[in-house]
Design a protein around this motif. Structure first.
Motif, mmCIF file in Angstrom:
data_model
loop_
_atom_site.group_PDB
_atom_site.id
_atom_site.type_symbol
_atom_site.label_atom_id
_atom_site.label_comp_id
_atom_site.label_asym_id
_atom_site.label_seq_id
_atom_site.Cartn_x
_atom_site.Cartn_y
_atom_site.Cartn_z
ATOM 1 N N ASN A 100 47.546 9.141 77.251
ATOM 2 C CA ASN A 100 46.339 8.728 76.536
ATOM 3 C C ASN A 100 46.578 8.934 75.036
ATOM 4 O O ASN A 100 46.146 9.921 74.451
ATOM 5 N N ASP A 101 47.337 7.980 74.457
ATOM 6 C CA ASP A 101 47.698 8.121 73.049
ATOM 7 C C ASP A 101 48.191 6.779 72.514
ATOM 8 O O ASP A 101 48.455 5.839 73.264
ATOM 9 N N TYR A 102 48.349 6.722 71.196
ATOM 10 C CA TYR A 102 48.912 5.554 70.534
ATOM 11 C C TYR A 102 50.428 5.559 70.693
ATOM 12 O O TYR A 102 51.048 6.620 70.842
ATOM 13 N N PHE A 103 51.047 4.386 70.632
ATOM 14 C CA PHE A 103 52.488 4.258 70.827
ATOM 15 C C PHE A 103 53.281 5.165 69.893
ATOM 16 O O PHE A 103 54.292 5.720 70.286
ATOM 17 N N GLU A 104 52.834 5.272 68.641
ATOM 18 C CA GLU A 104 53.617 6.054 67.681
ATOM 19 C C GLU A 104 53.644 7.541 68.019
ATOM 20 O O GLU A 104 54.469 8.282 67.485
ATOM 21 N N ASN A 105 52.789 7.982 68.939
ATOM 22 C CA ASN A 105 52.794 9.376 69.380
ATOM 23 C C ASN A 105 53.511 9.569 70.711
ATOM 24 O O ASN A 105 53.646 10.704 71.174
ATOM 25 N N VAL A 106 53.962 8.488 71.308
ATOM 26 C CA VAL A 106 54.688 8.588 72.576
ATOM 27 C C VAL A 106 56.126 8.993 72.275
ATOM 28 O O VAL A 106 56.756 8.465 71.361
ATOM 29 N N ARG A 107 56.622 9.944 73.058
ATOM 30 C CA ARG A 107 57.983 10.450 72.913
ATOM 31 C C ARG A 107 58.732 10.238 74.235
ATOM 32 O O ARG A 107 58.114 10.117 75.294
ATOM 33 N N PRO A 108 60.052 10.231 74.185
ATOM 34 C CA PRO A 108 60.829 10.034 75.416
ATOM 35 C C PRO A 108 60.454 11.008 76.538
ATOM 36 O O PRO A 108 60.471 10.629 77.711
ATOM 37 N N GLU A 109 60.085 12.216 76.203
ATOM 38 C CA GLU A 109 59.727 13.193 77.238
ATOM 39 C C GLU A 109 58.444 12.825 77.984
ATOM 40 O O GLU A 109 58.175 13.354 79.064
ATOM 41 N N HIS A 110 57.638 11.910 77.428
ATOM 42 C CA HIS A 110 56.464 11.403 78.152
ATOM 43 C C HIS A 110 56.876 10.455 79.286
ATOM 44 O O HIS A 110 56.050 10.106 80.128
ATOM 45 N N SER A 144 64.785 7.084 76.434
ATOM 46 C CA SER A 144 64.279 7.521 77.738
ATOM 47 C C SER A 144 65.014 6.860 78.904
ATOM 48 O O SER A 144 64.674 7.090 80.061
ATOM 49 N N VAL A 145 66.031 6.069 78.610
ATOM 50 C CA VAL A 145 66.743 5.333 79.655
ATOM 51 C C VAL A 145 67.578 6.291 80.506
ATOM 52 O O VAL A 145 68.395 7.045 79.982
ATOM 53 N N VAL A 146 67.332 6.258 81.813
ATOM 54 C CA VAL A 146 68.138 7.011 82.768
ATOM 55 C C VAL A 146 68.605 6.112 83.912
ATOM 56 O O VAL A 146 69.321 6.550 84.798
ATOM 57 N N SER A 147 68.166 4.862 83.903
ATOM 58 C CA SER A 147 68.511 3.910 84.965
ATOM 59 C C SER A 147 68.404 2.511 84.386
ATOM 60 O O SER A 147 68.243 2.335 83.184
ATOM 61 N N ASP A 148 68.447 1.502 85.256
ATOM 62 C CA ASP A 148 68.256 0.135 84.805
ATOM 63 C C ASP A 148 66.826 -0.048 84.314
ATOM 64 O O ASP A 148 65.882 0.485 84.906
ATOM 65 N N ASN A 149 66.658 -0.791 83.234
ATOM 66 C CA ASN A 149 65.351 -1.068 82.651
ATOM 67 C C ASN A 149 65.209 -2.564 82.457
ATOM 68 O O ASN A 149 66.160 -3.227 82.040
#
Length: 172
Positions: A100-110, A144-149
């Motif tokens: 529940n946030d704006y994109f600029e506050n999203v981090r890979p750990e989310h 945040s890539v750990v697999s195919d995207n």
């Protein structure tokens, strides 16, 4: 912010979102959907993108491959509605996450991810929003890539707004 506004949005734009997404999904080889899946719906609003994807997956008998869903949305009211809209599709054991946030506050750990899942990123009528920092967004996805995207991007037909193409170039 309100029930009435959300209903008006669906009435005004729901069919447009659905039509564009259905066209996009039809252009993806079915083989993409045969593995375990994770869905990330960016700027999900009321989860039109996710519900359209679930309808499509159900029509080709791959809905049961969805193991995780992440909804990213700054509006708390829309996010609550999104969770309500996807609930009929969700089977036991499916991980539901929300940011529940704006994109600029999203981090890979989310976006923890899982090596055994193909990750489907949905962008429906959101990349054209000028306030979104596309470079930051692409960096978060890349980190945040750990697999195919697979990034599924649809937007309004606006030849004067090349933001989807700009977003694509950040991944080159």
């Amino acid at each position: 912010d309100t029930h009435e506004q959300m209903c008006m949005y669906l009435r005004s734009f729901g069919q447009m979102h659905q039509a564009k997404l259905q066209d996009a999904f039809k252009n993806i080889p079915d083989s993409i959907f045969t593995d375990k899946l994770e869905v990330i719906d960016w700027g999900c609003g009321q989860a039109i993108g996710t519900t359209c994807l679930f309808d499509y997956l159900n029509s080709i008998n791959y809905l049961s491959n969805v193991e995780a869903v992440t909804l990213v949305e700054p509006s708390k009211a829309s996010l609550e509605r999104a969770l309500l809209h996807i609930s009929p599709y969700i089977q036991d054991g499916v991980d539901i996450n929300h940011v529940n946030d704006y994109f600029e506050n999203v981090r890979p750990e989310h976006l923890p991810g899982n090596e055994s899942r193909t990750r489907l990123h949905l962008f429906s009528n959101i990349l054209d929003v000028a306030a979104i920092d596309l470079k930051h967004l692409s960096k978060v996805i890349d980190e945040s890539v750990v697999s195919d995207n697979l990034l599924i991007c649809v937007g309004p037909l606006n030849p004067n707004n090349p933001r989807i193409d700009s977003f694509f170039r950040y991944f080159d």
